[in-house]
Enzyme design. Structure first.
Site, PDB file in Angstrom:
ATOM      1  N   PHE A   1      -1.413  16.086   4.064  1.00  0.00           N
ATOM      2  CA  PHE A   1      -1.760  15.404   2.817  1.00  0.00           C
ATOM      3  C   PHE A   1      -0.555  15.375   1.893  1.00  0.00           C
ATOM      4  CE2 PHE A   1      -3.938  14.427  -1.133  1.00  0.00           C
ATOM      5  CZ  PHE A   1      -4.782  13.423  -0.694  1.00  0.00           C
TER       6      PHE A   1
ATOM      7  N   LYS B   1       1.049   7.649   8.366  1.00  0.00           N
ATOM      8  CA  LYS B   1       0.902   8.972   8.964  1.00  0.00           C
ATOM      9  C   LYS B   1       0.667   8.855  10.458  1.00  0.00           C
ATOM     10  CE  LYS B   1      -1.518  11.122   5.209  1.00  0.00           C
ATOM     11  NZ  LYS B   1      -2.636  12.046   5.013  1.00  0.00           N
TER      12      LYS B   1
ATOM     13  N   THR C   1      -8.694   1.510   6.296  1.00  0.00           N
ATOM     14  CA  THR C   1      -8.655   0.783   5.027  1.00  0.00           C
ATOM     15  C   THR C   1      -7.903  -0.535   5.184  1.00  0.00           C
ATOM     16  OG1 THR C   1      -8.600   2.900   3.873  1.00  0.00           O
ATOM     17  CG2 THR C   1      -8.000   0.957   2.594  1.00  0.00           C
TER      18      THR C   1
ATOM     19  N   ASP D   1      -3.329   5.966   6.818  1.00  0.00           N
ATOM     20  CA  ASP D   1      -3.696   7.211   7.504  1.00  0.00           C
ATOM     21  C   ASP D   1      -4.383   6.855   8.821  1.00  0.00           C
ATOM     22  OD1 ASP D   1      -4.525   9.730   8.193  1.00  0.00           O
ATOM     23  OD2 ASP D   1      -5.762  10.086   6.437  1.00  0.00           O
TER      24      ASP D   1
ATOM     25  N   ARG E   1       0.717  12.169  -9.625  1.00  0.00           N
ATOM     26  CA  ARG E   1       1.306  10.825  -9.693  1.00  0.00           C
ATOM     27  C   ARG E   1       2.635  10.873 -10.443  1.00  0.00           C
ATOM     28  NH1 ARG E   1      -2.640   7.287  -7.831  1.00  0.00           N
ATOM     29  NH2 ARG E   1      -4.751   7.658  -8.565  1.00  0.00           N
TER      30      ARG E   1
ATOM     31  N   GLY F   1      -5.763   3.969   9.277  1.00  0.00           N
ATOM     32  CA  GLY F   1      -5.582   2.526   9.409  1.00  0.00           C
ATOM     33  C   GLY F   1      -6.838   1.729   9.100  1.00  0.00           C
TER      34      GLY F   1
ATOM     35  N   GLU G   1       0.849  -1.207   0.000  1.00  0.00           N
ATOM     36  CA  GLU G   1       0.000   0.000   0.000  1.00  0.00           C
ATOM     37  C   GLU G   1       0.879   1.250   0.000  1.00  0.00           C
ATOM     38  OE1 GLU G   1      -2.621   1.717  -0.458  1.00  0.00           O
ATOM     39  OE2 GLU G   1      -4.003   1.441   1.213  1.00  0.00           O
ATOM     40  N   ASP G   2       0.320   2.365  -0.478  1.00  0.00           N
ATOM     41  CA  ASP G   2       1.105   3.609  -0.498  1.00  0.00           C
ATOM     42  C   ASP G   2       1.099   4.330   0.849  1.00  0.00           C
ATOM     43  OD1 ASP G   2      -1.589   4.252  -0.710  1.00  0.00           O
ATOM     44  OD2 ASP G   2      -1.349   5.697  -2.332  1.00  0.00           O
TER      45      ASP G   2
HETATM   46  P1  5GP Z   1      -6.964   5.163   5.939  1.00  0.00           P
HETATM   47  O1  5GP Z   1      -8.087   4.199   5.772  1.00  0.00           O
HETATM   48  O2  5GP Z   1      -5.745   4.549   6.572  1.00  0.00           O
HETATM   49  O3  5GP Z   1      -7.413   6.406   6.689  1.00  0.00           O
HETATM   50  O4  5GP Z   1      -6.605   5.726   4.518  1.00  0.00           O
HETATM   51  C1  5GP Z   1      -5.799   5.018   3.680  1.00  0.00           C
HETATM   52  C2  5GP Z   1      -6.109   5.331   2.237  1.00  0.00           C
HETATM   53  O5  5GP Z   1      -6.201   6.728   2.026  1.00  0.00           O
HETATM   54  C3  5GP Z   1      -5.006   4.810   1.364  1.00  0.00           C
HETATM   55  O6  5GP Z   1      -5.558   3.992   0.369  1.00  0.00           O
HETATM   56  C4  5GP Z   1      -4.349   6.020   0.797  1.00  0.00           C
HETATM   57  O7  5GP Z   1      -4.202   5.857  -0.579  1.00  0.00           O
HETATM   58  C5  5GP Z   1      -5.254   7.183   1.111  1.00  0.00           C
HETATM   59  N1  5GP Z   1      -4.495   8.293   1.739  1.00  0.00           N
HETATM   60  C6  5GP Z   1      -4.271   8.502   3.050  1.00  0.00           C
HETATM   61  N2  5GP Z   1      -3.525   9.590   3.264  1.00  0.00           N
HETATM   62  C7  5GP Z   1      -3.262  10.094   2.042  1.00  0.00           C
HETATM   63  C8  5GP Z   1      -2.508  11.231   1.574  1.00  0.00           C
HETATM   64  O8  5GP Z   1      -1.907  12.011   2.337  1.00  0.00           O
HETATM   65  N3  5GP Z   1      -2.461  11.403   0.233  1.00  0.00           N
HETATM   66  C9  5GP Z   1      -3.110  10.580  -0.634  1.00  0.00           C
HETATM   67  N4  5GP Z   1      -3.021  10.862  -1.907  1.00  0.00           N
HETATM   68  N5  5GP Z   1      -3.809   9.510  -0.239  1.00  0.00           N
HETATM   69  C10 5GP Z   1      -3.890   9.275   1.079  1.00  0.00           C
END
Ligand code: 5GP
Length: 217
Positions: A186, A166, A142, A138, A199, A140, A134-135
């Protein structure tokens, strides 16, 4: 406990002024700073690949790329694991790959439930040592949902590699392998997008208010 906890980038870290690096003209004026230059990102990924190869040992790996943001991290990581394989005296680790797409973001806000698109049948994962790539992590949320889903296919093991994690309030989830732990801002670049822009930016950058406005939907 994570095998590779990641380089910690502190909250007060100012990064580099974008003018010190080559960036597409389109994005000039939209970046607050270069947080992680592309070269640093690639060097860190090389070490993550080594950590993963050593940790997994002789087991085959089924690498699952979370598109689209994870694609550069994924190809870099797999290339290095392959290279590690070529030089190894032990048996080759077999690496299989597959791809899924998740949708959850619009502008810079999370939008509700995690949704898998582009691949409905995950039964190929059954019995495999799955490495989810995963990239960004945030909140957690997802990854926790994706892990629950992947594990429901009776995998042999499930591990997670994320380029960035993050330090978001309330996120206690940490992947097994992490490139960098970054402030809760972000980020874009290195295949990580903002509404499909950025990208094609080589460095991991923090987007500024002007950029958010200019590239909003
Ligand atoms: P989570 O469920 O952990 O809050 O969010 C994770 C998803 O949000 C990931 O699939 C990720 O691609 C996207 N994401 C979270 N933070 C960022 C960010 O700072 N920039 C971008 N472009 N995507 C983010």
């Amino acid at each position: 406990e994570p095998v590779s906890p990641g380089i910690i980038i502190p909250d007060d870290y100012k990064g580099y002024h974008p003018d010190f690096f080559c960036t597409p003209k389109l994005y000039q004026g939209s970046l607050e700073c270069v947080l992680l230059p592309g070269g640093v990102v690639r060097d860190r990924i090389e070490k993550l690949a080594q950590d993963i190869a050593e940790d997994i040992g002789n087991e085959p790996i089924f690498a699952l790329c979370v598109l689209k943001g994870g694609y550069k991290f994924f190809t870099d990581l797999i290339d290095h694991i392959k290279k590690y394989n070529h030089y190894a005296t032990r048996n080759t680790i077999r690496i299989s790959v597959d791809f899924i797409r998740l949708k959850s973001y619009k502008d810079d806000a999370a939008a509700g439930q995690v949704q898998i698109i582009g691949k409905e049948d995950l039964s190929v994962l059954t019995g495999q040592n799955v490495l989810i790539v995963e990239d960004v992590i945030d909140t957690g949320r997802t990854m926790k949902e994706l892990l629950t889903l992947v594990k429901s296919y009776h995998v042999k093991s499930a591990k997670v590699a994320s380029l960035l994690v993050k330090r978001t309030k309330g996120n206690f989830y940490r992947p097994d392998y992490c490139g960098f732990e970054v402030p809760d801002k972000f980020v874009v670049g290195y295949a990580i997008d903002y509404n499909e822009y950025f990208r094609d930016l080589d460095h991991v950058c923090v987007i500024n208010e002007h950029g958010k406005k200019r590239f909003s939907t």
